[in-house]
Every structure is written in C-alpha cells, then in structure tokens.
Design a protein around this motif. Structure first.
Motif, PDB file in Angstrom:
ATOM      1  N   LEU A   1       0.643  -1.014  -0.506  1.00 40.74           N
ATOM      2  CA  LEU A   1       0.227  -0.163   0.340  1.00 40.74           C
ATOM      3  C   LEU A   1       0.622   1.196   0.166  1.00 40.74           C
ATOM      4  CD1 LEU A   1      -2.424  -0.860   2.437  1.00 40.74           C
ATOM      5  CD2 LEU A   1      -2.783  -0.798  -0.460  1.00 40.74           C
ATOM      6  N   VAL A   2       0.647   2.454  -0.640  1.00 40.38           N
ATOM      7  CA  VAL A   2       1.290   3.824  -0.788  1.00 40.38           C
ATOM      8  C   VAL A   2       0.118   4.439  -0.286  1.00 40.38           C
ATOM      9  CG1 VAL A   2       0.403   4.488  -2.933  1.00 40.38           C
ATOM     10  CG2 VAL A   2       1.965   5.155  -2.099  1.00 40.38           C
ATOM     11  N   SER A   3       1.350   4.983   0.864  1.00 39.49           N
ATOM     12  CA  SER A   3      -0.474   6.197   1.584  1.00 39.49           C
ATOM     13  C   SER A   3       0.025   8.055   0.961  1.00 39.49           C
ATOM     14  CB  SER A   3      -0.528   6.937   2.903  1.00 39.49           C
ATOM     15  OG  SER A   3       0.709   6.740   3.240  1.00 39.49           O
ATOM     16  N   HIS A   4      -1.571   8.722   0.831  1.00 42.09           N
ATOM     17  CA  HIS A   4      -1.140  10.061   0.724  1.00 42.09           C
ATOM     18  C   HIS A   4      -1.630  11.182   1.448  1.00 42.09           C
ATOM     19  CE1 HIS A   4      -0.772   9.506  -3.330  1.00 42.09           C
ATOM     20  NE2 HIS A   4      -1.119   7.750  -3.566  1.00 42.09           N
ATOM     21  N   GLU A   5      -0.772  12.097   2.437  1.00 45.05           N
ATOM     22  CA  GLU A   5      -0.949  12.631   3.787  1.00 45.05           C
ATOM     23  C   GLU A   5      -2.484  13.604   3.072  1.00 45.05           C
ATOM     24  OE1 GLU A   5       0.061  15.673   6.603  1.00 45.05           O
ATOM     25  OE2 GLU A   5       1.974  14.507   5.415  1.00 45.05           O
ATOM     26  N   VAL A   6      -3.589  13.536   3.863  1.00 44.05           N
ATOM     27  CA  VAL A   6      -4.690  14.343   4.083  1.00 44.05           C
ATOM     28  C   VAL A   6      -4.711  15.504   5.180  1.00 44.05           C
ATOM     29  CG1 VAL A   6      -7.262  14.183   3.271  1.00 44.05           C
ATOM     30  CG2 VAL A   6      -5.921  12.213   2.859  1.00 44.05           C
ATOM     31  N   PHE A   7      -4.722  14.787   6.102  1.00 46.25           N
ATOM     32  CA  PHE A   7      -4.683  15.760   6.900  1.00 46.25           C
ATOM     33  C   PHE A   7      -4.548  15.595   8.603  1.00 46.25           C
ATOM     34  CE2 PHE A   7      -9.160  15.137   7.262  1.00 46.25           C
ATOM     35  CZ  PHE A   7      -9.444  14.648   8.436  1.00 46.25           C
ATOM     36  N   ASN A   8      -3.732  16.970   9.655  1.00 53.46           N
ATOM     37  CA  ASN A   8      -3.750  15.767  10.868  1.00 53.46           C
ATOM     38  C   ASN A   8      -4.623  16.284  12.102  1.00 53.46           C
ATOM     39  OD1 ASN A   8      -1.276  15.310  10.893  1.00 53.46           O
ATOM     40  ND2 ASN A   8      -0.338  17.531  10.084  1.00 53.46           N
ATOM     41  N   GLU A   9      -5.218  15.442  12.703  1.00 54.07           N
ATOM     42  CA  GLU A   9      -6.442  16.275  13.981  1.00 54.07           C
ATOM     43  C   GLU A   9      -5.830  15.585  15.099  1.00 54.07           C
ATOM     44  OE1 GLU A   9      -9.771  16.759  14.251  1.00 54.07           O
ATOM     45  OE2 GLU A   9      -9.596  15.594  12.257  1.00 54.07           O
ATOM     46  N   GLU A  10      -6.786  15.483  15.796  1.00 57.21           N
ATOM     47  CA  GLU A  10      -6.198  15.804  17.662  1.00 57.21           C
ATOM     48  C   GLU A  10      -8.001  14.814  17.592  1.00 57.21           C
ATOM     49  OE1 GLU A  10      -6.175  18.465  21.400  1.00 57.21           O
ATOM     50  OE2 GLU A  10      -7.042  18.937  19.540  1.00 57.21           O
ATOM     51  N   LEU A  11      -7.220  13.943  18.613  1.00 51.62           N
ATOM     52  CA  LEU A  11      -8.224  13.192  19.405  1.00 51.62           C
ATOM     53  C   LEU A  11      -8.799  14.091  20.953  1.00 51.62           C
ATOM     54  CD1 LEU A  11      -7.587   9.156  18.200  1.00 51.62           C
ATOM     55  CD2 LEU A  11      -9.022  10.860  17.454  1.00 51.62           C
TER      56      LEU A  11
END
Length: 292
Positions: free
Chosen positions: A152-162
């Motif tokens: 699999l290859v991944s593309h960053e979308v956004f960072n999130e705070e839980l």
C-alpha cells in the motif's frame, strides 16, 4: 473462453447456487447452467461438485478461481488504462472511516468536476478498509495512519486531534476512567489510541460498548451513557451547543493523521489520479484559510 463465462463462474463459486446467480445477471437458470457446462467442456474437467444444497468448487475449480480473479482484475485495469486522461469515467469505489470531517468537500468538488465518474462510498474501520484495498475490493480509502502493508502507498490528507468526550455532568478525568467506553468495532484507529492510554494508566474499562455510527456514539455520550475518543473537528459544534464536555489527553495519544491509501502496484488510472489531485487541492485551500 469468454470473460462473461468467467464472471458467471466466479459468481456461482461465491453464491453456491445457479438460481441466485441467474437473478443477479437477470438470466434464465438454463443459460447459467449451459455456460458452466461449456466452461467445463473447454477445460475438460468438472469445476463444481453438485449436491442438494447447491454447488461447491472441485480442486480444479479452486485453481481456476484463482486465475479467473487475476484475469478479470487485469481486464478491469486494461479498460481503465485507456480512459481519457483529462476526462475520467467509470467506477470509483472509495472507503472511509466515519470521522473524516473534510470528506464532504472533497467528494463534492470531485463529483461536480468529473460528472462521468460513478463514485461509491463505503464506511468501515481502518483495519477492515486496509484489507479491502489490498484485496482490490476498493480503489482507495481514507484511514488513520498506521504501519500499513508494504503493498500500500499512502497520501497525507490532514492532521487531527483526538479528544475524550463526556456529558455535561461535572467530573474529573479520574472519574471518567470508570465510565463505559463507547467506540467502533475492533480495528478502529481511534479506539486503539484510547486503549493504549487505558493500558498505560493501568486501567481496565468497566464496560466497552461498540456502535456502528458516529452519530449514535455522540448522542449516547451526550445522554450520559459513557465516554468516547473522537476527532475534535467532529464535536466542536456539540461543545459550542453545551451538549458535551471535551477533555484533552497527552499528545502521544491524541495526535493522529488521516491518510488516503491505495495499492502501490495497480495502474494509476485517470479516475484515481484526479481524485488524489482533488485531495491535494483541498489541503491547499484549507492551508490558505487557516493562514488568513
């Protein structure tokens, strides 16, 4: 041997009965039966064991099924490969975890721009979606970043705070540790983060309750059923409305990244290429808005 015969063969192998496959293809049962018999004659071997409960694959049938899946996947890739690069068409099947806050904007932008693409969306937990992308059941998926399979290859979308959320009753973080934990099923990245926090705190949740949708989890938390661990972006409106309280946990547990994954070895069709371009455009727009 025709590709349609292989499609029918695969469906019979999956369903186990001629009648169900006939309904699926809108054929008469005799047509399905004759196609299977024709395939067996061409290969000079029985592909199915016939019995009262239906049909099961012979050892030779299982071998053919393996090759058939590869052939039909290559055929689908071949069709996609000759698409017009500037005007993508055909099917695009995307998976997502339930809490991708930016997803409606990405989908809306893509669908409005590329009207000839038939886009379908499926929800699930990260682990399940990863398996479905690996098995060619999905073209790609929005998931929580983790140690993915090397194919699999991944593309960053956004960072999130839980954040940990609870109802409006005044309680300390220590008190909340004793509350039931409301979450998605095993394989959810957010659930795994909070479970790690529980483990590091030497806490065993009094009760774990699994739910199928984010909306049900949020409503249950607001009514005092328990606590949950969700992206800040998905609950800010509830906090402002006075429905829930938000509690921060250390960055080790709360910082996550949402990524878009796809198989690394499949042909990059214009359909998926333009989808990834749309994700990148959405990221740039958000960056500009945040800086303004």
């Amino acid at each position: 041997m025709e590709f349609k015969d292989l499609e029918i063969f695969q469906m019979v192998a999956e369903k186990g009965t001629i009648s169900e496959v006939a309904k699926e293809f809108n054929y008469v049962q005799s047509n399905i039966t004759s196609r299977i018999q024709k395939l067996e004659m061409e290969l000079n071997t029985p592909l199915f064991n016939r019995h009262r409960r239906g049909m099961t694959l012979t050892p030779e049938g299982k071998v053919l099924l393996s090759y058939s899946k590869k052939l039909l996947l290559l055929t689908e890739e071949m069709k996609k490969a000759v698409q017009n690069k500037n005007e993508p068409t055909g099917k695009l099947e995307i998976g997502t975890v339930e809490t991708v806050y930016h997803l409606p904007k990405i989908l809306s932008t893509y669908i409005k721009k590329y009207k000839n693409v038939d886009l379908s969306l499926f929800t699930g937990v990260t682990e399940t979606l990863e398996e479905e992308v690996l098995n060619h059941k999905l073209d790609g998926a929005f998931v929580t970043e983790s140690d993915f399979h090397p194919d699999l290859v991944s593309h960053e979308v956004f960072n999130e705070e839980l954040v940990l959320i609870s109802d409006m009753k005044e309680r300390s973080l220590g008190d909340l540790k004793e509350e039931p934990f409301l979450c998605f099923s095993e394989g959810c990245g957010y659930r795994a983060r909070l479970e790690t926090w529980y483990k590091d705190q030497n806490i065993i949740p009094r009760k774990v309750m699994e739910f199928g949708t984010l909306e049900t989890i949020l409503r249950s938390v607001s009514m005092g059923l328990g606590v949950s661990f969700v992206p800040m972006s998905s609950v800010e409106h509830m906090k402002q409305s006075g429905l829930i309280q938000i509690h921060s946990l250390p960055e080790k547990y709360s910082k996550v990244r949402t990524v878009f994954i796809r198989r690394a070895d499949t042909y990059m069709t214009s359909t998926i290429e333009k989808f990834i371009e749309t994700i990148e455009m959405s990221k740039q727009t958000d960056l500009i808005l945040n800086e303004a």
